[in-house]
Design an enzyme around this catalytic site. Structure first.
Site, PDB file in Angstrom:
ATOM      1  N   HIS A 185      -5.408  73.892  88.935  1.00 28.81           N
ATOM      2  CA  HIS A 185      -5.146  74.680  90.140  1.00 28.81           C
ATOM      3  C   HIS A 185      -6.420  74.746  90.975  1.00 28.81           C
ATOM      4  CE1 HIS A 185      -1.482  75.465  88.203  1.00 28.81           C
ATOM      5  NE2 HIS A 185      -1.174  76.591  88.820  1.00 28.81           N
ATOM      6  N   LYS A 235       2.840  87.827  95.048  1.00 25.84           N
ATOM      7  CA  LYS A 235       3.007  87.451  96.454  1.00 25.84           C
ATOM      8  C   LYS A 235       4.279  88.063  97.036  1.00 25.84           C
ATOM      9  CE  LYS A 235       3.649  83.464  99.435  1.00 25.84           C
ATOM     10  NZ  LYS A 235       4.351  82.196  99.422  1.00 25.84           N
TER      11      LYS A 235
END
Length: 943
Positions: free
Chosen positions: A151, A601
Site C-alpha cells: 500500500h 471513510k
C-alpha cells in the site's frame, strides 16, 4: 484493574543527548547548505524559521507572504532544506528511542519478561483458573504474523531511507554527546557530514512509478534484516522467558512469522498478474535461500564435534551417508577433512541441498527428494535430526544454543521468507463463476440477476456436487495462457481463474507453505466466499471428497454494514456442511479480516472502531459455538484514520477471547520503515506484539469487567457512535464536500508521487470521493493539516453522552476499559497533529467562497472534540499524559509551517495557471511534490 498501573510503559523522555544530536546534525546540514547552495539559502532558512517561531502578531502572515513571492528555484531549495531537517530529526529520534527502549529493559524489564511475570502470578493464583497446561497449549499454536503490503504510504524513497539508516546506526554506536575521544568525534562527524551531503545531492522524488517487483525487493530488504538480527533474538527471548515458568516452546514452532501481499494483492491493481505472482515467489525463495545459507555456514563453522569424543545417533549417521550418496557435487576435500566431524559434514550436505534448491527454482525443474528441498519443513527436519543426536550424547548446551536459534529462525522464515496472501475483489469471482453457471443451463435466471440469497444456495449446492463446472485444466508445472486454457471464460474471467492456477503452480514448485490464505475483499455474504471456493476447486486446490484443502478462504469485512453482519456471515458459512469440512481440513481455524480504512471513510472513526470491536465479539461467539479457532487479521494502516496507533495497546484492547494465540496485522508504507529500519526498534516492536498476543491469549479468556459494567459501557458507546455517525454523515453527505476536499487539499498530486504500483482510484470508479481509495482520502486531509478522518464526530458523540447525564459512566469507561482509553488516546494524538490555523490558509487561498462553510463545520467539530476529550480525560491540554510528544510536535511546527505555506502558494500558482490555459510547468510540479514529501516527513504520516 485500573489502566493507570504499570501495564502502560512510562513515556520515554528524550534527554539532552537527543536534543544535542539533533542540533549537531542541524549544524552539519547548515554547513552543507552553505557549501552546496551558498550563504543566501542558509540565511533565508533562518529568516523563515524565525518568522514562524515568532509569537508576534502577523508573523505567520508575514512568513506566508514572504514565501509566496520567492522564485521556483529558491522554493525548491528551501523546501528541500526544511525536509532534510525532518529526515535528520526523525532518524535521530529513532536511534535514541531504540537505545532508550533497550535501557528500559534493564530497569522495568522487557515486554516478554513482564508478560511472563503476569502469567506466573496468574498460575500461582488459584482464583485465576490459569494453569500451566493451558499456557503450554496456547504456546503450541502461538502465531503472530506481521503482513507487509505494498500500500503506497511511504513518501520517502528507498535510497533516502538507506542513507538515513546509516546515520542512525552511526548515532546508535556513538552519539555525539557521548564521544569523549576527540579523534573519534572528528571521524564520526566527518562521516556524518558526508552522509548529509550525499542526502542533499539525492533526489527525494521517484522518477517512475515502482513496479510490484520493486515493491517486493523493498520488503525483502527488511525481511533479510529481520532474519539476521531481530527475529532470532525475539525467539530466543520468548523461549528463555517461558522456561522460567516451566513451559517449553517447541523448537520447530512458529510463534512469529511474516506474510506479504506483494505479488498477491490483485484488488484494484492490474499490474499484479498470475505470472507476476510466480515471479515474486521465486524472488522470495532466492533471497530466503541466501539467508538460510548464511546461518548454515555459521553452523558449519561452529559444529566441530568429533566422533573421537562424542557419539552420534544411528539416524544421523544414516542420514549423512544417504546425503553423501545423493549429493555428488560436494567437494571431496570436505569428505576428507570432515570425515570425523559428522555434524559439520551434515551441515555441508544441507548447504549443498540449499544450493541445489536455488538452481532448481531458477531453472523451474521438479523437486528431487534427497537432492534439494521442496520447503522449509524438510530443512528443519534435517536440523532437528542433528539436534536430537546432540541431545543424546552430552551436546545439550550446543543443541539448545546456536542450533536451536537456527532452527527457530528457519522455522519462522522457511524457504520463502514470507507467506503470500492472495486477494481479489468479490465481484471478480462472481464474474468468472457466473459464466460457468450460466453455461450449465440449470437455472431459469441468469447468474447476475439472482438475488444474493438464491445465488448463495446455488453455489452451496455446486460445492456439494462432485461435477466440475467446466473442464478447466489446473496448472501442473507451468502456467497456461488463461485466454487459451479457459475458452469458456472471457478475458476478465480468465485472468481471475488464472490466479488460482498460479497458486496451484506455486505450491507445486515451491511447496505448500508459500500461500495459505485467499482473501475475498468487499465480502458481503456467503455467496462471495463460495464463488472463490468453487474457482479454487476447478483449479484443483480444493477437493472435499478427497480431503484436500490446500488454501483457506478469508472474508474481508470492510464496511459498517458487513461488520454488523459478521456473525451472520460466519455462522451461515459454518452451518454449511461442505464449508465446515473445508475448515476442518484447515485445522479447524477460520480467518476473518477486518477492514479499518473503508469503514472509517464511510462512517467516521468512532463508528468504524466501535463496529470493528463489536464484530470481534460476535465472531468470537460464533467460533466458540462451532468449536473452531478464530484467527483475526487486522487490516490496519499507519494513520489513526486507517486503524493505526500503538500496537501493544491495540492488541490488549481487543475483546476478551478474540485472541486465541493467533493474530495477523498489516504493516505498510512508513510504518515498515519506522518499526523495522533499525535492529533495536525491530526487536522491540516484534517483541511487544508477541508479548501482547501471548498475554491476551492466556489472561484475557473471560470478561475483565462485570457483566453489568460491560453492558452499561456497551450501551453508552453505542450512543456515542450513533451521534458521531450522524455528525460525520452530515459532512460526508454534503454535496459540496467533493469539491471542497479537492480544493482544500493537494490530493491530486498523489498520483505524480509514484508511491506505489497500485492506482489511487478504484477501476471504473467515479471521479468523486467515492472513487478514491482510503489512502488518498487520508493523505489529502493530512497534508492540509485538517486530518478529519482521525477525529471528526468524536466531540459530538461525547457531548451527547454528557448531555444525557452519563459523566460518571464516561469516567468509569476511561479509567477501566482498554478499548475506550486506547480510542481516546489515538484521537488525542490526531487532534494534536491537526492545525486548523494552517488549514485555514489552504481554505483562504484555494477554496471558493461558496464552499468555505464546510471549513466552519470542520472547525466547529474540532473545537468541540478537543473540549470533550479533555473533559473525559481530565487533562488541561492534549497529550497531557505524553508531554514529550506534545513538545516535539510544537518544535516540529516551526519547520513544518514553512513547507505548508509554500505548498499553498505553489498550489495556487498551479491552479491559476491551469485556469488560464497555460501548460504545466515541470519546475512548479517538482516544487509542489517536494512540499508533499516534506509535510509527510514532518508529520511522519502520509496515508
Amino acid at each position: 484493574m485500573s489502566l493507570t498501573d504499570d501495564r502502560r510503559v512510562p513515556p520515554i523522555v528524550p534527554d539532552a543527548a537527543v536534543r544535542a544530536d539533533i542540533k549537531s546534525l542541524g549544524e552539519l546540514l547548515g554547513r552543507t547548505l552553505v557549501r552546496q547552495e551558498g550563504q543566501e539559502l542558509f540565511d533565508l532558512v533562518e529568516e523563515v524559521r524565525a518568522l514562524t517561531r515568532s509569537d508576534e502578531a502577523g508573523a505567520a502572515v508575514q512568513a506566508a507572504d514572504r514565501l509566496a513571492e520567492i522564485d521556483l528555484g529558491t522554493a525548491i531549495r528551501l523546501v528541500r532544506a526544511f525536509s532534510s531537517f525532518f529526515y535528520l530529526a526523525n532518524v535521530t529520534e529513532q536511534a535514541h528511542r531504540g537505545r532508550e527502549l533497550q535501557e528500559h529493559r534493564t530497569t522495568i524489564g522487557s515486554w516478554l519478561s513482564r508478560t511472563v511475570d503476569r502469567i506466573a502470578e496468574a498460575i500461582a493464583d488459584p482464583e485465576s483458573k490459569v494453569t500451566r497446561s493451558q499456557v503450554e497449549e496456547v504456546v503450541s499454536y502461538l502465531s503472530v504474523r506481521p503482513v507487509f503490503t505494498a500500500h503506497p504510504t511511504e513518501a520517502a524513497r528507498r535510497t533516502i531511507l538507506a542513507k538515513l539508516r546509516q546515520i542512525a546506526l552511526l548515532l546508535d554506536q556513538n552519539p555525539f554527546q557521548q564521544s569523549t575521544d576527540p579523534v573519534d568525534r572528528r571521524r564520526m562527524e566527518r562521516k556524518l557530514e558526508e552522509l548529509v551531503e550525499s542526502l542533499w545531492q539525492t533526489d527525494e522524488l521517484r522518477v517512475a512509478r515502482p513496479e510490484p517487483t520493486d515493491e517486493a525487493r523493498n520488503a525483502l530488504y527488511y525481511l533479510d534484516e529481520l532474519h539476521a538480527n531481530a527475529v532470532p533474538d525475539v525467539l530466543d527471548a520468548l523461549a528463555a522467558e517461558l522456561e522460567r515458568i516451566d513451559v517449553r516452546l517447541p523448537v520447530n514452532a512458529r510463534p512469529l512469522s511474516f506474510g506479504s501481499w506483494i505479488g498477491g494483492d490483485r484488488d484494484g491493481n492490474p499490474n499484479v498478474t498470475p505470472q507476476l505472482t510466480l515471479e515474486i515467489l521465486a524472488l522470495q525463495h532466492e533471497r530466503a535461500i541466501d539467508d538460510a545459507l548464511k546461518v548454515v555456514d555459521g553452523l558449519r563453522n561452529s559444529l566441530s564435534t568429533s566422533i573421537r569424543i562424542a557419539r552420534i545417533s544411528p539416524e544421523l549417521e544414516a542420514s549423512v551417508a544417504a546425503d553423501l550418496a545423493a549429493l555428488p557435487d560436494i567437494a571431496p576435500r570436505y569428505k576428507r577433512l570432515n570425515q570425523e566431524e559428522p555434524y559439520r559434514l551434515k551441515a555441508t550436505c544441507i548447504r549443498q541441498k540449499l544450493v541445489n534448491t536455488r538452481k532448481r527454482i531458477a531453472k523451474q525443474r521438479p523437486h528431487v527428494p534427497g537432492e534439494d528441498y521442496l520447503n522449509g519443513g524438510e530443512l528443519v527436519a534435517d536440523l532437528v535430526l542433528m539436534r536430537e543426536s546432540l541431545l543424546a550424547d552430552r551436546g545439550g548446551l550446543i543443541a539448545r544454543g546456536s542450533l536451536d536459534q537456527v532452527i527457530r529462525t528457519v522455522s519462522a522464515f522457511g524457504l520463502h521468507l514470507a507467506t503470500m496472501d492472495v486477494r481479489e475483489h468479490a465481484d471478480a469471482h462472481h464474474h468468472a463463476v457466473g459464466q460457468l453457471i450460466d453455461r450449465l443451463g440449470d437455472e431459469a435466471w441468469r447468474y447476475e440477476d439472482m438475488p444474493r440469497d438464491y445465488r448463495g444456495s446455488v453455489l452451496a449446492k455446486e460445492l456439494r456436487s462432485r461435477r466440475p463446472l467446466a473442464q478447466l485444466p489446473p496448472a501442473i508445472h507451468r502456467l497456461p495462457d488463461p485466454a487459451k486454457a479457459t475458452p469458456l471464460l472471457d478475458e476478465a474471467g480468465a485472468k481471475t481463474f488464472g490466479i488460482f492456477t498460479a497458486i496451484r503452480e506455486g505450491m507445486d514448485r515451491f511447496g505448500p507453505d508459500v500461500i495459505e490464505s485467499y482473501i475475498i475483499s468487499m465480502c458481503r455474504g456467503t455467496d462471495d466466499v463460495y464463488a472463490a471456493v468453487l474457482l479454487a476447486r476447478e483449479a484443483g486446490l480444493i477437493d472435499l471428497r478427497g480431503d484436500v484443502a490446500m488454501i483457506g478462504f478469508v472474508p474481508l469485512l470492510e464496511t459498517v454494514e458487513e461488520l454488523r453482519q459478521a456473525d451472520t456471515i460466519l455462522n451461515e458459512l459454518l452451518n454449511d456442511p461442505s464449508y465446515r469440512k473445508l475448515v476442518r481440513l484447515r485445522g479447524d481455524v477460520q480467518e476473518v479480516m477486518l477492514g479499518y480504512s473503508d469503514s472509517n471513510k464511510a462512517a467516521g472513526i468512532t463508528t468504524s472502531q466501535w463496529e470493528i470491536h463489536l464484530a470481534q465479539r460476535k465472531l468470537r461467539d460464533v467460533a466458540h459455538r462451532h468449536g473452531i479457532r478464530l484467527r483475526l487479521f487486522h487490516g490496519r494502516g499507519g494513520t489513526v484514520g486507517r486503524g493505526g496507533g500503538p500496537t501493544h495497546e491495540a492488541i490488549l484492547a481487543q475483546p476478551w477471547g478474540t485472541l486465541e494465540g493467533e493474530i495477523k496485522v498489516t504493516e505498510q508504507g512508513e510504518v515498515i520503515s519506522d518499526k523495522y529500519a533499525l535492529p533495536a526498534l525491530a526487536r522491540e516492536n516484534l517483541e511487544l506484539t508477541v508479548a501482547a498476543t501471548l498475554e491476551a491469549s492466556v489472561l484475557h479468556l473471560g470478561p475483565r469487567q462485570s457483566p453489568q459494567a460491560l453492558a452499561r459501557w456497551t450501551a453508552t458507546m453505542t450512543g456515542i457512535s450513533a451521534a458521531a455517525y450522524a455528525r460525520y454523515r452530515q459532512l460526508i453527505d454534503d454535496p459540496d464536500l467533493p469539491a471542497y476536499f479537492l480544493a482544500s487539499t493537494p490530493v491530486d498530486q498523489l498520483g505524480d508521487l509514484h508511491l506505489g504500483s497500485r492506482p489511487s482510484r478504484r477501476p471504473d470508479s467515479s471521479a468523486g470521493i467515492e472513487g478514491l481509495r482510503a489512502i488518498p482520502w487520508v493523505f489529502g486531509w493530512t497534508q492540509s493539516r485538517q486530518i478529519v478522518p482521525g477525529w471528526f464526530g468524536v466531540g459530538t458523540g461525547l457531548a451527547s453522552t454528557f448531555a444525557e447525564g452519563q459523566e460518571d459512566v464516561l469516567a468509569e469507561m476511561y479509567e477501566n476499559w482498554h478499548f475506550f482509553r486506547n480510542f481516546l488516546s489515538n484521537v488525542s494524538m490526531t487532534l494534536a497533529k491537526t492545525d486548523l490555523r494552517i488549514a485555514g490558509l489552504y481554505v483562504d487561498q484555494l477554496v471558493p467562497e461558496k464552499l468555505r462553510p464546510l471549513f466552519d463545520l470542520i472547525r466547529e467539530e474540532h473545537d468541540l472534540t478537543v473540549q470533550q476529550v479533555l473533559r473525559v480525560t481530565g487533562q488541561t491540554e492534549l497529550l497531557g499524559e505524553n508531554p514529550v510528544l506534545s513538545r516535539t510536535l510544537r518544535i516540529r511546527d516551526s519547520y513544518l509551517d514553512p513547507i505548508s505555506y509554500l505548498q499553498v502558494a505553489l498550489l495556487k500558482r498551479q491552479r491559476d495557471a491551469a485556469e488560464s490555459g497555460g501548460n504545466a510547468d515541470p519546475q512548479l510540479t517538482r516544487a509542489l511534490l517536494l512540499t508533499v514529501n516534506g509535510v509527510a516527513a514532518g508529520l511522519r504520516n502520509t496515508g
